[in-house]
Scaffold this motif. Structure first.
Motif, mmCIF file in Angstrom:
data_model
loop_
_atom_site.group_PDB
_atom_site.id
_atom_site.type_symbol
_atom_site.label_atom_id
_atom_site.label_comp_id
_atom_site.label_asym_id
_atom_site.label_seq_id
_atom_site.Cartn_x
_atom_site.Cartn_y
_atom_site.Cartn_z
ATOM 1 N N ASP A 381 73.528 58.228 34.904
ATOM 2 C CA ASP A 381 74.368 57.095 35.340
ATOM 3 C C ASP A 381 73.592 56.161 36.254
ATOM 4 O O ASP A 381 73.627 54.941 36.104
ATOM 5 C CB ASP A 381 75.601 57.619 36.091
ATOM 6 N N TRP A 382 72.900 56.746 37.211
ATOM 7 C CA TRP A 382 72.136 55.916 38.150
ATOM 8 C C TRP A 382 71.071 55.106 37.419
ATOM 9 O O TRP A 382 70.843 53.940 37.748
ATOM 10 C CB TRP A 382 71.483 56.801 39.224
ATOM 11 N N VAL A 383 70.404 55.737 36.457
ATOM 12 C CA VAL A 383 69.359 55.020 35.721
ATOM 13 C C VAL A 383 69.991 53.869 34.933
ATOM 14 O O VAL A 383 69.485 52.740 34.934
ATOM 15 C CB VAL A 383 68.570 55.977 34.799
ATOM 16 N N THR A 384 71.142 54.151 34.291
ATOM 17 C CA THR A 384 71.848 53.095 33.563
ATOM 18 C C THR A 384 72.186 51.937 34.501
ATOM 19 O O THR A 384 72.027 50.770 34.160
ATOM 20 C CB THR A 384 73.163 53.649 32.973
ATOM 21 N N ARG A 385 72.640 52.299 35.693
ATOM 22 C CA ARG A 385 73.116 51.285 36.618
ATOM 23 C C ARG A 385 71.985 50.520 37.307
ATOM 24 O O ARG A 385 72.057 49.315 37.478
ATOM 25 C CB ARG A 385 73.990 51.963 37.678
ATOM 26 N N HIS A 386 70.933 51.258 37.742
ATOM 27 C CA HIS A 386 69.963 50.641 38.650
ATOM 28 C C HIS A 386 68.626 50.261 38.022
ATOM 29 O O HIS A 386 67.816 49.600 38.657
ATOM 30 C CB HIS A 386 69.685 51.572 39.834
ATOM 31 N N PHE A 387 68.371 50.692 36.777
ATOM 32 C CA PHE A 387 67.046 50.441 36.199
ATOM 33 C C PHE A 387 67.074 49.193 35.334
ATOM 34 O O PHE A 387 68.135 48.774 34.865
ATOM 35 C CB PHE A 387 66.587 51.656 35.395
ATOM 36 N N PHE A 410 54.191 48.379 31.519
ATOM 37 C CA PHE A 410 54.450 48.722 32.920
ATOM 38 C C PHE A 410 53.490 49.797 33.425
ATOM 39 O O PHE A 410 53.064 50.681 32.685
ATOM 40 C CB PHE A 410 55.898 49.201 33.050
ATOM 41 N N ASP A 411 53.179 49.736 34.758
ATOM 42 C CA ASP A 411 52.257 50.705 35.347
ATOM 43 C C ASP A 411 52.959 51.470 36.469
ATOM 44 O O ASP A 411 53.186 50.948 37.556
ATOM 45 C CB ASP A 411 51.025 49.962 35.882
ATOM 46 N N THR A 412 53.285 52.758 36.213
ATOM 47 C CA THR A 412 54.023 53.514 37.230
ATOM 48 C C THR A 412 53.140 53.936 38.408
ATOM 49 O O THR A 412 53.654 54.306 39.457
ATOM 50 C CB THR A 412 54.708 54.763 36.620
ATOM 51 N N LEU A 413 51.819 53.887 38.247
ATOM 52 C CA LEU A 413 50.951 54.146 39.405
ATOM 53 C C LEU A 413 51.195 53.086 40.471
ATOM 54 O O LEU A 413 51.305 53.394 41.660
ATOM 55 C CB LEU A 413 49.484 54.108 38.986
ATOM 56 N N ARG A 414 51.274 51.820 40.023
ATOM 57 C CA ARG A 414 51.585 50.714 40.966
ATOM 58 C C ARG A 414 52.961 50.925 41.574
ATOM 59 O O ARG A 414 53.180 50.727 42.764
ATOM 60 C CB ARG A 414 51.560 49.366 40.231
ATOM 61 N N LEU A 415 53.912 51.316 40.697
ATOM 62 C CA LEU A 415 55.277 51.550 41.169
ATOM 63 C C LEU A 415 55.290 52.621 42.260
ATOM 64 O O LEU A 415 55.911 52.462 43.312
ATOM 65 C CB LEU A 415 56.144 51.987 39.983
ATOM 66 N N THR A 464 62.572 48.407 42.480
ATOM 67 C CA THR A 464 61.146 48.116 42.631
ATOM 68 C C THR A 464 60.507 47.897 41.254
ATOM 69 O O THR A 464 59.659 47.007 41.084
ATOM 70 C CB THR A 464 60.440 49.258 43.390
ATOM 71 N N ALA A 465 60.938 48.708 40.284
ATOM 72 C CA ALA A 465 60.429 48.533 38.915
ATOM 73 C C ALA A 465 60.771 47.125 38.414
ATOM 74 O O ALA A 465 59.928 46.418 37.860
ATOM 75 C CB ALA A 465 61.026 49.591 37.986
ATOM 76 N N LEU A 466 61.998 46.708 38.647
ATOM 77 C CA LEU A 466 62.453 45.383 38.217
ATOM 78 C C LEU A 466 61.615 44.290 38.869
ATOM 79 O O LEU A 466 61.158 43.347 38.223
ATOM 80 C CB LEU A 466 63.933 45.230 38.589
ATOM 81 N N ARG A 467 61.402 44.438 40.183
ATOM 82 C CA ARG A 467 60.620 43.457 40.921
ATOM 83 C C ARG A 467 59.203 43.369 40.340
ATOM 84 O O ARG A 467 58.670 42.294 40.085
ATOM 85 C CB ARG A 467 60.586 43.856 42.406
ATOM 86 N N LEU A 468 58.585 44.549 40.103
ATOM 87 C CA LEU A 468 57.220 44.558 39.564
ATOM 88 C C LEU A 468 57.180 43.943 38.164
ATOM 89 O O LEU A 468 56.242 43.227 37.816
ATOM 90 C CB LEU A 468 56.663 45.976 39.531
ATOM 91 N N LEU A 469 58.228 44.220 37.377
ATOM 92 C CA LEU A 469 58.299 43.637 36.027
ATOM 93 C C LEU A 469 58.355 42.123 36.095
ATOM 94 O O LEU A 469 57.697 41.409 35.345
ATOM 95 C CB LEU A 469 59.539 44.152 35.300
ATOM 96 N N ASP A 470 59.168 41.629 37.044
ATOM 97 C CA ASP A 470 59.313 40.185 37.204
ATOM 98 C C ASP A 470 57.988 39.538 37.588
ATOM 99 O O ASP A 470 57.571 38.537 37.011
ATOM 100 C CB ASP A 470 60.381 39.879 38.269
ATOM 101 N N THR A 471 57.297 40.154 38.578
ATOM 102 C CA THR A 471 55.997 39.601 38.992
ATOM 103 C C THR A 471 55.044 39.570 37.813
ATOM 104 O O THR A 471 54.292 38.608 37.613
ATOM 105 C CB THR A 471 55.330 40.496 40.076
ATOM 106 N N GLU A 472 55.077 40.661 37.041
ATOM 107 C CA GLU A 472 54.211 40.762 35.868
ATOM 108 C C GLU A 472 54.447 39.582 34.925
ATOM 109 O O GLU A 472 53.515 38.907 34.509
ATOM 110 C CB GLU A 472 54.578 42.059 35.160
ATOM 111 N N HIS A 473 55.748 39.370 34.646
ATOM 112 C CA HIS A 473 56.078 38.282 33.721
ATOM 113 C C HIS A 473 55.735 36.926 34.306
ATOM 114 O O HIS A 473 55.251 36.040 33.617
ATOM 115 C CB HIS A 473 57.554 38.332 33.330
ATOM 116 N N ALA A 474 55.970 36.798 35.632
ATOM 117 C CA ALA A 474 55.647 35.522 36.291
ATOM 118 C C ALA A 474 54.156 35.223 36.158
ATOM 119 O O ALA A 474 53.731 34.083 36.042
ATOM 120 C CB ALA A 474 56.043 35.591 37.772
ATOM 121 N N GLY A 475 53.354 36.294 36.179
ATOM 122 C CA GLY A 475 51.891 36.125 36.112
ATOM 123 C C GLY A 475 51.382 35.803 34.714
ATOM 124 O O GLY A 475 50.222 35.465 34.540
ATOM 125 N N GLU A 476 52.260 35.937 33.707
ATOM 126 C CA GLU A 476 51.783 35.762 32.332
ATOM 127 C C GLU A 476 51.541 34.289 31.989
ATOM 128 O O GLU A 476 52.191 33.413 32.535
ATOM 129 C CB GLU A 476 52.816 36.337 31.359
#
Lengths: 476, 476
Positions: A381-387, A410-415, A464-476
């Protein structure tokens, strides 16, 4: 099979066939008692079992209802690792994970730690204390190299539940499942040999292959049915594989239970190509369904399966008590055990033997199984809600680990590095691959009873995953 | 250095120089107190130390006398093993020894078991029980892979006694010395590598070499000064040796303490040929002299010495707590530790840390040292009295093992079989050689306080040996 179990199975199959719909009220306890000619308490036990399995939910004063469909993340696809033997990497990441000393200010979602706070463990602590006070001080002596005889008797009895008919003389006690794994691998393989592994696969077992100089051949693995037999057969055709190393029941990290028919087919394949099987069963007793799944070992009729297990996940890891049922490799495993630690600490062995003999093991397991099953539902449930949307996750059928897959880049080491500043730690996916795959995956532990603090931690991971994903996309 | 220690040393050297003769009365406590300007109790302490070391003996109401020369068996000659690397054999004999479950009807003179009946161990059992009752249940958790931090601190403090200045971060806790040895060997060597060993040598360490696929090169060893540096140098010239594996302080099985100068020379040799040293110090704290001998590790300035030890001989083997100080091989040893057992059982580590921190370790050691020294004297007397004439025996300077050499043609395997019918077990000499040498030798344990039953067992060994020798000669 007991009456209540039969009844639960009947009701369960009716629910699964759609005879009762999600949210619908189920027949009353009294009605079922009359219908099937069984006692009220038998029906209640059957409902409780279905409840444990997540199929029904009770409502106070209204009876039992079919559980509502919950929204679940999509399943990961079948894995596609490199189809050639590789030297194993990733030791630095594993070291980082296992070196971490438990700190009260860090929520360790990454560790393979069960919940040891359960009151059902109290008798074990009592036994540990009592042994220390015994005048003959059994905890101070060297143990027999096979391990304590009382404990081996109890383990042999427990193993009947998974279909294994073994005697105490067929078992070797080890210092945790780690020692069981390394003794087994060294008993079967020479350095340079190729070992086929499920993928993703337990990092400890793979690091053992690395440390002993073997190569790993990662086999595509389905998140529901386990290692692909088709891919395995191709690999057996192509490479001189010495050993197949898998965790088929309540897999770590994915949580699947390989269907019985596929377990049998795997054994037949191993017989045909004359290779040994290392079956890691360390989470097997934590399957949410009861009776627990059968092991491959239980079908083994020519001693080629080496079953490795321990009490680290069912009781507590700090005890460091595991075992091997090494089949035809018994003498070799004994030698490897002798040179690896000589013998295993006595006091924990005696305390565990006591705990099981006094009938405390099964009630403890029942409690943990249902706690972990609820923990799984909560974590999903938490993953559905927060990821981030598009996140995939495994469907654990036992144990207390969830495998989560984020978008491919995605890079979970960075995460993980970003999370440590927030006091949260995860297990990065790359350590579950011999070749550093699964960088976009992570493993989280749901053993502890859910708290707002843990939900906060899981939310941090997702956000944090979402934030990192956004930065990633912003950098593209 | 304390006053009484200086005084004891002075008196000891006067005795050894022959200023006082065996049986002669020594100056009174009062006279020495006046002569050296120290308190009566200081003189008494000095005499007690000399008594512990077997140099003087008190007679009630008459004062102290120089100990009478005791008749001792002759020393074994320097060993002459095959001077080439060999594959290690003898696993079957070792398995027979370690597989034996302690039976009340068999006196096991063969095992490496310390005396765990001493009242000075009681606080350890108390600590074990207390940890089991703690609410935070520290014994149930995974430990840090380095081992418990409190324990490593205490070990670092203890190691100051052998001249080692190390911090907790320089240590890795292991599951007994066995795991320390196997992690060390795997950290330094690859299968096929050659390891130079003292000879006779601890069977566990040699079986580890065997199990890991290394070859042993047995080096001639003197029963008083240890491994022959001359022979070792020749071997280093001739073979690509990767590791020198020795037990230089209170050697097992011979009991010698390699002189400090030779320890330094050995290190210099290792530096010159750039090989690592595995220094097994498991009996080092049980040297009869105090302060205990320095380790080779204490002179190591480039991290090539891997010191392995444990509490199995000083406290109790059933605890399975040992350690490595791996020098420059720390990371490799950590990896090997991780794959071998993951971590070591927590509760025994915490109990030992407690025991040392509360000051119980040194008093316990003092008591055991003097008990073992008396045990050695008693065992030597029994061998002189009950064994065939011509029997040779080692002169242990620490620990609780005596090495006995019978005529060259004698077979201790046959002796052991004959003895088992009489309820006595010895360690046969051949397991202390990689190539099955020393068939005419045996090892006996003198840890337990002497009883008529133990003397009876030793007499059985001697008399059975004599009987077998007679049959042998009759058959010629």
């Amino acid at each position: 099979m007991t009456l209540y179990f039969n009844l639960a199975e009947l009701l369960g199959s009716r629910i699964e066939q759609g005879l009762y719909r999600p949210g619908q009220r189920l027949p009353s306890v009294r009605a079922l008692s009359v219908e099937h000619g069984v006692s009220l308490s038998t029906v209640q036990q059957a409902y409780r079992l279905l409840e444990d399995n997540g199929l029904v939910s009770p409502r106070p004063k209204s009876g039992y209802f079919v559980a509502e469909d919950r929204q679940l993340p999509a399943l990961p696809a079948i894995s596609r690792p490199a189809q050639r033997p590789v030297d194993i990497s990733q030791w630095e990441q594993v070291l980082e994970l296992v070196r971490a000393t438990p700190r009260p200010d860090v929520i360790q979602l990454g560790r393979g730690m069960p919940d040891v706070d359960s009151p059902t463990l109290k008798p074990l602590l009592r036994s540990l204390a009592q042994i220390s006070r015994r005048m003959d001080m059994p905890g101070l002596y060297y143990d027999n190299i096979h391990g304590n005889a009382l404990l081996r008797e109890q383990i042999a009895r427990l193993m009947l539940d998974s279909g294994c008919r073994l005697g105490p003389a067929d078992l070797v006690v080890t210092t945790g499942c780690h020692e069981a794994l390394s003794c087994t691998i060294r008993a079967v393989c020479e350095p340079g040999d190729i070992v086929a592994v499920d993928s993703p696969s337990f990092h400890g077992a793979m690091q053992t292959l690395k440390g002993l100089g073997m190569k790993a051949l990662e086999i595509p693995t389905d998140p529901i049915t386990g290692i692909s037999l088709e891919a395995l057969e191709l690999a057996l055709e192509q490479w001189p594989i010495k050993l197949i190393q898998i965790t088929p029941s309540c897999n770590n990290p994915m949580g699947y239970i390989m269907p019985e028919a596929r377990k049998k087919a795997l054994l037949t394949l191993a017989q045909r190509y004359d290779v040994a099987i290392l079956e890691d069963d360390v989470y097997g007793d934590l399957a949410y369904t009861y009776p627990r799944p059968r092991t491959i070992k239980s079908f083994d009729d020519d001693g080629r399966v080496l079953l490795c297990s321990s009490f680290s996940k069912t009781l507590a890891p700090g005890l460091r008590v595991g075992w091997v049922a090494p089949g035809r490799y018994l003498e070799r495993v004994l030698h490897m055990k002798y040179i690896s630690t000589g013998s295993t600490a006595c006091q924990p062995q005696l305390a565990i033997a006591d705990f099981i003999a006094q009938g405390h093991y099964q009630p403890h397991l029942r409690r943990m199984r249902s706690q972990y099953q609820r923990g799984r539902d909560q974590m999903c449930d938490w993953v559905t809600r927060h990821f981030p949307s598009g996140t995939r996750a495994s469907r654990p059928q036992g144990g207390f680990m969830l495998w989560v897959e984020l978008p491919e880049s995605f890079d979970t080491l960075r995460l993980n590095r970003a999370l440590l500043e927030q006091g949260v730690q995860i297990a990065v996916g790359s350590i579950f691959s011999a070749s550093g795959k699964y960088r976009n995956c992570l493993r989280m532990n749901f053993a502890a009873r859910p708290t707002a603090q843990i939900e906060g931690a899981v939310r941090s991971v997702g956000e944090t995953a979402l934030r990192l994903l956004d930065t990633e996309h912003a950098g593209e």
